[in-house]
Motif scaffolding. Structure first.
Motif, PDB file in Angstrom:
ATOM      1  N   ASN A 205      23.587  17.287  52.097  1.00  0.00           N
ATOM      2  CA  ASN A 205      24.140  18.066  50.975  1.00  0.00           C
ATOM      3  C   ASN A 205      23.859  17.465  49.609  1.00  0.00           C
ATOM      4  O   ASN A 205      23.962  18.165  48.617  1.00  0.00           O
ATOM      5  CB  ASN A 205      25.668  18.115  51.047  1.00  0.00           C
ATOM      6  CG  ASN A 205      26.165  18.980  52.161  1.00  0.00           C
ATOM      7  OD1 ASN A 205      25.622  18.931  53.259  1.00  0.00           O
ATOM      8  ND2 ASN A 205      27.173  19.767  51.877  1.00  0.00           N
TER       9      ASN A 205
ATOM     10  N   ILE B  50      21.578  21.690  52.990  1.00  0.00           N
ATOM     11  CA  ILE B  50      22.621  22.662  53.353  1.00  0.00           C
ATOM     12  C   ILE B  50      23.716  22.772  52.292  1.00  0.00           C
ATOM     13  O   ILE B  50      24.695  23.483  52.495  1.00  0.00           O
ATOM     14  CB  ILE B  50      23.241  22.326  54.738  1.00  0.00           C
ATOM     15  CG1 ILE B  50      23.951  20.965  54.713  1.00  0.00           C
ATOM     16  CG2 ILE B  50      22.175  22.353  55.832  1.00  0.00           C
ATOM     17  CD1 ILE B  50      24.712  20.659  56.015  1.00  0.00           C
TER      18      ILE B  50
ATOM     19  N   MET C 274      23.102  32.030  57.099  1.00  0.00           N
ATOM     20  CA  MET C 274      23.980  30.878  57.306  1.00  0.00           C
ATOM     21  C   MET C 274      25.355  31.211  56.762  1.00  0.00           C
ATOM     22  O   MET C 274      25.485  31.965  55.789  1.00  0.00           O
ATOM     23  CB  MET C 274      23.402  29.680  56.548  1.00  0.00           C
ATOM     24  CG  MET C 274      24.187  28.383  56.672  1.00  0.00           C
ATOM     25  SD  MET C 274      25.548  28.159  55.504  1.00  0.00           S
ATOM     26  CE  MET C 274      25.086  26.616  54.742  1.00  0.00           C
TER      27      MET C 274
ATOM     28  N   LEU D 280      29.557  29.334  56.375  1.00  0.00           N
ATOM     29  CA  LEU D 280      30.555  28.298  56.629  1.00  0.00           C
ATOM     30  C   LEU D 280      31.905  29.012  56.556  1.00  0.00           C
ATOM     31  O   LEU D 280      32.523  29.069  55.505  1.00  0.00           O
ATOM     32  CB  LEU D 280      30.445  27.209  55.553  1.00  0.00           C
ATOM     33  CG  LEU D 280      31.249  25.928  55.714  1.00  0.00           C
ATOM     34  CD1 LEU D 280      30.902  25.197  56.994  1.00  0.00           C
ATOM     35  CD2 LEU D 280      31.026  25.009  54.518  1.00  0.00           C
TER      36      LEU D 280
ATOM     37  N   THR E  82      30.172  24.463  63.289  1.00  0.00           N
ATOM     38  CA  THR E  82      30.285  23.046  62.930  1.00  0.00           C
ATOM     39  C   THR E  82      31.076  22.359  64.048  1.00  0.00           C
ATOM     40  O   THR E  82      31.335  22.959  65.094  1.00  0.00           O
ATOM     41  CB  THR E  82      31.038  22.879  61.592  1.00  0.00           C
ATOM     42  OG1 THR E  82      32.396  23.292  61.780  1.00  0.00           O
ATOM     43  CG2 THR E  82      30.398  23.712  60.493  1.00  0.00           C
ATOM     44  N   SER E  83      31.486  21.118  63.803  1.00  0.00           N
ATOM     45  CA  SER E  83      32.236  20.385  64.832  1.00  0.00           C
ATOM     46  C   SER E  83      33.494  21.138  65.252  1.00  0.00           C
ATOM     47  O   SER E  83      33.945  21.012  66.392  1.00  0.00           O
ATOM     48  CB  SER E  83      32.638  19.005  64.304  1.00  0.00           C
ATOM     49  OG  SER E  83      31.500  18.268  63.930  1.00  0.00           O
TER      50      SER E  83
ATOM     51  N   GLY F  29      28.287  17.443  62.062  1.00  0.00           N
ATOM     52  CA  GLY F  29      28.360  16.112  61.472  1.00  0.00           C
ATOM     53  C   GLY F  29      29.351  15.226  62.208  1.00  0.00           C
ATOM     54  O   GLY F  29      28.982  14.295  62.932  1.00  0.00           O
TER      55      GLY F  29
ATOM     56  N   ARG G  30      33.827  11.477  57.919  1.00  0.00           N
ATOM     57  CA  ARG G  30      33.253  10.989  56.652  1.00  0.00           C
ATOM     58  C   ARG G  30      34.363  10.436  55.768  1.00  0.00           C
ATOM     59  O   ARG G  30      35.497  10.881  55.837  1.00  0.00           O
ATOM     60  CB  ARG G  30      32.540  12.134  55.914  1.00  0.00           C
ATOM     61  CG  ARG G  30      31.261  12.570  56.594  1.00  0.00           C
ATOM     62  CD  ARG G  30      30.647  13.774  55.893  1.00  0.00           C
ATOM     63  NE  ARG G  30      31.466  14.952  56.021  1.00  0.00           N
ATOM     64  CZ  ARG G  30      31.402  15.821  57.031  1.00  0.00           C
ATOM     65  NH1 ARG G  30      30.538  15.636  58.005  1.00  0.00           N
ATOM     66  NH2 ARG G  30      32.184  16.866  57.069  1.00  0.00           N
TER      67      ARG G  30
END
Ligand SMILES: *Cc1c(COP(=O)(O)O)cnc(C)c1O
Length: 227
Positions: free
Chosen positions: A57, A79, A161, A163, A201-202, A219, A226
């Motif tokens: 990112n 992304i 895409m 999110l 995603t996760s 991720g 993170r």
């Protein structure tokens, strides 16, 4: 804590299990490892166990990583949100952009893509949950943008895409993923040969696979949380 290699092996097994559960073809769901904020050593560990695609990112951080790992066959996917002043570096150094949401950015990328490289693979980012805070184009504007990208020879439109906003249940997650899949199918009905549905995603990979994702962006489940 498990090693990155163990996490990837486990995740791949889980993806195969879910492909089977939802009657998806074997190996139809690809894994993009989202390595933003993670050190080179983590990426090297993932490369060592066969991972090739990496999602990032933050441009400055990634340019350093791309340089350091230039001897490896890594494929870099941008992304994150794209401002105009980032288009040149993205066009020069990445193979994929998942977060295209404006014609002006598409035109700048097209102009900056080096002639020596194949067209930049792009996905249109859709604001599927219609949150004002999220980037991505509104559903109604997708078709116009897709049509305009067709005229840009240095870009290759690969898919969509999203999110989606966090949801508590599998049902709610699936409902959002399904909306993106319907738009994807509609574009293909109009003659676009799109092959990439970048979703999951996760925290919502099962819903994404159930609804037709072809590329998960994971991720946390590979590299840990993170900071
Ligand atoms: C960070 C990020 C991901 C990965 O999310 P995880 O929950 O860590 O798997 C996926 N997609 C985008 C656009 C991201 O910014």
């Amino acid at each position: 804590m498990k090693s990155i290699a163990e996490q990837i092996t486990q995740l791949k097994g889980e993806i195969r299990r879910l492909e089977n559960k939802y009657s998806r073809a074997e190996n139809s769901v690809h894994l993009l490892a989202v390595s933003k904020t993670k050190p080179l050593s983590d990426i090297k560990e993932a490369i060592a166990c066969g991972q090739r695609d990496f999602g990032e990112n933050y441009l400055q951080e990634t340019l350093g990583k791309i340089h350091e790992l230039s001897g490896n066959a890594a494929i870099w996917h941008f992304i994150g949100p794209v401002q105009s002043n980032k288009t040149r570096a993205i066009a020069e150094h990445f193979q994929w952009l998942h977060s295209l949401d404006r014609l002006k950015i598409a035109q700048r990328l097209n102009q900056a893509r080096p002639e020596t490289k194949p067209p930049l693979n792009v996905c249109i980012q859709v604001n599927i949950s219609q949150e004002t805070s999220k980037s991505g184009i509104n559903e109604s504007a997708i078709f116009e943008l897709a049509k305009n990208i067709r005229n840009l020879p240095n870009l290759k439109l690969r898919g969509l895409m999203a999110l989606p906003k966090p949801a508590d249940t599998l049902e709610e997650q699936r409902e959002q993923c399904m909306r993106l899949k319907l738009l994807f199918d509609e574009l293909n009905n109009q003659g676009y040969a799109l092959d990439t549905l970048s979703m999951g995603t996760s925290s919502d990979m099962e819903a994404a696979i159930a609804e037709g994702s072809t590329m998960l962006r994971i991720g946390t489940a590979i590299f840990g949380a993170r900071n």
